[in-house]
Design an enzyme around this catalytic site. Structure first.
Site, PDB file in Angstrom:
ATOM      1  N   ARG A 101       0.878  -1.192   0.000  1.00 37.38           N
ATOM      2  CA  ARG A 101       0.000   0.000   0.000  1.00 37.38           C
ATOM      3  C   ARG A 101       0.896   1.216   0.000  1.00 37.38           C
ATOM      4  O   ARG A 101       1.650   1.444   0.960  1.00 37.38           O
ATOM      5  CB  ARG A 101      -0.913  -0.004   1.223  1.00 37.38           C
ATOM      6  CG  ARG A 101      -1.612   1.320   1.428  1.00 37.38           C
ATOM      7  CD  ARG A 101      -2.749   1.256   2.428  1.00 37.38           C
ATOM      8  NE  ARG A 101      -3.876   0.533   1.885  1.00 37.38           N
ATOM      9  CZ  ARG A 101      -5.106   0.557   2.411  1.00 37.38           C
ATOM     10  NH1 ARG A 101      -5.356   1.282   3.500  1.00 37.38           N
ATOM     11  NH2 ARG A 101      -6.088  -0.124   1.867  1.00 37.38           N
ATOM     12  N   HIS A 128      -7.329   0.838  -6.453  1.00 35.11           N
ATOM     13  CA  HIS A 128      -7.498  -0.049  -5.285  1.00 35.11           C
ATOM     14  C   HIS A 128      -8.087  -1.368  -5.798  1.00 35.11           C
ATOM     15  O   HIS A 128      -9.230  -1.728  -5.493  1.00 35.11           O
ATOM     16  CB  HIS A 128      -8.426   0.621  -4.272  1.00 35.11           C
ATOM     17  CG  HIS A 128      -8.371   0.022  -2.897  1.00 35.11           C
ATOM     18  ND1 HIS A 128      -7.542  -1.032  -2.551  1.00 35.11           N
ATOM     19  CD2 HIS A 128      -9.053   0.337  -1.768  1.00 35.11           C
ATOM     20  CE1 HIS A 128      -7.734  -1.327  -1.289  1.00 35.11           C
ATOM     21  NE2 HIS A 128      -8.651  -0.521  -0.782  1.00 35.11           N
ATOM     22  N   GLN A 131      -9.746  -4.128  -3.567  1.00 40.46           N
ATOM     23  CA  GLN A 131     -11.081  -3.756  -3.106  1.00 40.46           C
ATOM     24  C   GLN A 131     -12.122  -4.046  -4.184  1.00 40.46           C
ATOM     25  O   GLN A 131     -13.220  -4.500  -3.894  1.00 40.46           O
ATOM     26  CB  GLN A 131     -11.106  -2.267  -2.751  1.00 40.46           C
ATOM     27  CG  GLN A 131     -12.444  -1.791  -2.226  1.00 40.46           C
ATOM     28  CD  GLN A 131     -12.770  -2.347  -0.862  1.00 40.46           C
ATOM     29  OE1 GLN A 131     -11.984  -2.218   0.063  1.00 40.46           O
ATOM     30  NE2 GLN A 131     -13.934  -2.965  -0.719  1.00 40.46           N
ATOM     31  N   ASP A 224     -17.252   6.803  -1.816  1.00 40.73           N
ATOM     32  CA  ASP A 224     -16.027   6.633  -1.018  1.00 40.73           C
ATOM     33  C   ASP A 224     -15.780   7.960  -0.306  1.00 40.73           C
ATOM     34  O   ASP A 224     -16.399   8.980  -0.640  1.00 40.73           O
ATOM     35  CB  ASP A 224     -14.859   6.264  -1.952  1.00 40.73           C
ATOM     36  CG  ASP A 224     -13.560   5.939  -1.200  1.00 40.73           C
ATOM     37  OD1 ASP A 224     -13.626   5.689   0.024  1.00 40.73           O
ATOM     38  OD2 ASP A 224     -12.492   5.923  -1.845  1.00 40.73           O
ATOM     39  N   CYS A 264     -16.234   1.179   0.309  1.00 40.62           N
ATOM     40  CA  CYS A 264     -15.094   0.342   0.694  1.00 40.62           C
ATOM     41  C   CYS A 264     -14.741   0.469   2.174  1.00 40.62           C
ATOM     42  O   CYS A 264     -14.064  -0.390   2.719  1.00 40.62           O
ATOM     43  CB  CYS A 264     -13.892   0.666  -0.181  1.00 40.62           C
ATOM     44  SG  CYS A 264     -13.178   2.296   0.100  1.00 40.62           S
ATOM     45  N   ARG A 292     -13.156  -8.928   1.224  1.00 43.69           N
ATOM     46  CA  ARG A 292     -11.741  -8.649   0.996  1.00 43.69           C
ATOM     47  C   ARG A 292     -10.920  -9.920   1.259  1.00 43.69           C
ATOM     48  O   ARG A 292     -10.000 -10.244   0.515  1.00 43.69           O
ATOM     49  CB  ARG A 292     -11.249  -7.520   1.932  1.00 43.69           C
ATOM     50  CG  ARG A 292     -11.791  -6.138   1.608  1.00 43.69           C
ATOM     51  CD  ARG A 292     -11.280  -5.614   0.287  1.00 43.69           C
ATOM     52  NE  ARG A 292      -9.831  -5.534   0.228  1.00 43.69           N
ATOM     53  CZ  ARG A 292      -9.102  -4.518   0.700  1.00 43.69           C
ATOM     54  NH1 ARG A 292      -9.698  -3.480   1.255  1.00 43.69           N
ATOM     55  NH2 ARG A 292      -7.785  -4.508   0.580  1.00 43.69           N
TER      56      ARG A 292
HETATM   57  N1  NVA Z   1     -10.042   6.418  -1.357  1.00 47.39           N
HETATM   58  C1  NVA Z   1      -9.664   5.997  -0.027  1.00 47.39           C
HETATM   59  C2  NVA Z   1      -9.818   4.531   0.128  1.00 47.39           C
HETATM   60  C3  NVA Z   1      -9.513   4.021   1.499  1.00 47.39           C
HETATM   61  C4  NVA Z   1      -9.619   2.534   1.625  1.00 47.39           C
HETATM   62  C5  NVA Z   1      -8.244   6.437   0.278  1.00 47.39           C
HETATM   63  O1  NVA Z   1      -7.383   6.310  -0.598  1.00 47.39           O
HETATM   64  O2  NVA Z   1      -7.997   6.928   1.384  1.00 47.39           O
HETATM   65  N1   CP Z   2     -11.187  -0.492   2.339  1.00 44.74           N
HETATM   66  C1   CP Z   2      -9.920  -0.485   2.785  1.00 44.74           C
HETATM   67  O1   CP Z   2      -8.952  -0.664   2.041  1.00 44.74           O
HETATM   68  O2   CP Z   2      -9.824  -0.291   4.132  1.00 44.74           O
HETATM   69  P1   CP Z   2      -8.488  -0.075   4.972  1.00 44.74           P
HETATM   70  O3   CP Z   2      -7.962   1.301   4.625  1.00 44.74           O
HETATM   71  O4   CP Z   2      -8.924  -0.160   6.401  1.00 44.74           O
HETATM   72  O5   CP Z   2      -7.497  -1.134   4.605  1.00 44.74           O
END
Ligand code: NVA
Ligand code: CP
Length: 309
Positions: A101, A128, A131, A224, A264, A292
Site C-alpha cells: 500500500r 485499489h 477492493q 467513497d 469500501c 476482501r
Molecule cells: N479512497 C480511499 C480509500 C480508502 C480505503 C483512500 O485512498 O484513502
Molecule cells: N477499504 C480499505 O482498504 O480499508 P483499509 O484502509 O482499512 O485497509
C-alpha cells in the site's frame, strides 16, 4: 513469467471471473487450499494506514498455510533510504509474494519490474484493485451476475476507487457511471483505457456531473470518502465542492428499487453518505468488507499458480 496485480486491468475478463469463482469456493471452505504451506511468507507493506487490508491479508495468508510479514514503511528502510527495486530484490529471495500500500503507482510498478515474485497493489493513489475484486464478488453474490449491470460511483471521481471501478467494472462487462464535479474527474487516460476494455466486453463508460442523472436506474450505487489518504490538506475545499454528491435516501430512491449500496470503508457518515443509507437495508458494506478476505485469497492462489520464474 511473473504475473503481478498492479491495476484492475492486469486481469482479462476470463481471469477476473476465474478469481471470483475461486473466491466463492474459498468462502465456502476457508481452509480448502494451502499453497503457502511450509509455511511460506508473504510481505505486506504499508506506507499508509489500514484496518481491512491489513487484517484480510494477514488472515488470508494464514488461511492459505503461510505466514504474513506486516511491514510498516516508517520502521523500514523503504522510502527514505532504499529504493523499491532494491527492497524487492531482498524480499524476493525470502518471500512468496509482496503486497504494498503506497502513494504513487510508479513506485509499485518499479517494484514489480523484474521481480520474480508476484507484487500486489494493496492501494495506491490511483487504484485499489483488491477492493474491486471484493466489490465485484459482493455484487455477484447479491445479484447473481456482473455483465450488463449498471454501477454508479459518486463523489471524488479522481480517487483510487472511482478509477478502479472504471477498469474493473469495464473488465466485468458492466455499465460504469462516474458522477463528480469536473475538477474531480477521473484521469483521461484511465477513462480511455476503460472505454477500450468496455468495447471488448460489452460494457460502457459514462461520466456525469449531475448525481441524480447518474444514479437513475442504477443497479449499484457506490461512494467513497471525499478525503482520501494524502489529501488531508484539501479537506475543507473537498467537503464544500463535493457536498451535493452525498448519497442520501432521496438519491438512492432514484436507483432501481433493489439497488445495492457499497462503500469500501472507512466511511464518514454525514458527508459522502448518510447513516440512513449506509446502515439501511440496501447497504451490503459488511459483506463487502468480509469479501476482501475471500477475494484476496483467491487472487494470491491464482497469482502463485501463474508464477513461473
Ligand atoms: N479512497 C480511499 C480509500 C480508502 C480505503 C483512500 O485512498 O484513502
Ligand atoms: N477499504 C480499505 O482498504 O480499508 P483499509 O484502509 O482499512 O485497509
Amino acid at each position: 513469467m511473473t504475473r503481478h496485480f498492479l491495476r484492475d486491468d492486469d486481469l482479462s475478463q476470463d481471469e477476473q471471473t476465474a478469481i471470483l469463482d475461486l473466491a466463492v469456493e474459498l468462502k465456502k471452505d476457508r481452509f480448502a487450499v494451502r499453497p503457502l504451506a511450509g509455511p511460506q511468507t508473504v510481505a505486506v507493506i504499508f506506507d499508509k494506514s489500514s484496518t481491512r487490508t491489513r487484517v484480510s491479508f494477514a488472515v488470508g495468508i494464514a488461511d492459505l498455510g503461510g505466514v504474513p510479514l506486516i511491514i510498516s514503511t516508517a520502521s523500514s528502510q523503504l522510502g527514505g533510504k532504499e529504493t523499491a527495486t532494491d527492497t524487492a530484490r531482498v524480499l524476493e529471495r525470502q518471500v512468496a509474494a509482496i503486497a504494498w500500500r503506497t502513494y504513487g503507482q510508479a513506485g509499485l510498478e518499479e517494484m514489480a519490474l523484474g521481480t520474480t515474485v508476484p507484487v500486489i497493489n494493496a492501494l495506491t493513489d490511483d487504484f485499489h484493485p483488491c477492493q474491486l475484486l471484493a466489490d465485484l464478488l459482493t455484487i455477484r453474490e447479491h445479484r447473481g451476475r456482473l455483465a450488463g449491470m449498471t454501477v454508479t460511483f459518486l463523489g471524488d471521481g479522481a480517487c483510487n476507487m472511482a478509477q478502479s471501478y472504471l477498469l474493473a467494472g469495464a473488465t466485468a462487462g458492466m455499465h460504469v457511471r462516474i458522477a463528480s464535479p469536473t475538477n474531480y474527474s477521473p484521469a483521461a487516460v484511465v477513462v480511455a483505457d476503460a472505454e477500450a476494455i468496455a468495447a471488448r466486453t460489452g460494457g460502457s463508460i459514462e461520466l456525469f456531473t449531475d448525481p441524480a442523472d447518474a444514479v437513475g436506474g442504477s443497479d449499484v450505487v457506490v461512494t467513497d470518502t471525499w478525503v482520501s489518504m494524502g489529501k488531508e490538506k484539501e479537506k475543507a475545499q473537498r467537503l464544500t465542492t463535493l457536498d451535493s454528491y452525498q448519497v442520501d435516501a432521496e438519491l438512492m430512491a432514484l436507483a432501481k428499487p433493489d439497488a445495492l449500496f457499497l462503500h469500501c470503508l472507512p466511511a464518514d457518515r454525514g458527508f459522502e453518505v448518510t447513516a440512513e443509507v449506509i446502515d439501511g437495508p440496501q447497504s451490503v458494506v459488511w459483506d463487502e468488507a468480509e469479501n476482501r478476505l475471500h477475494a484476496q485469497k483467491a487472487l494470491m492462489v491464482w497469482l502463485l499458480d501463474h508464477n513461473t520464474p
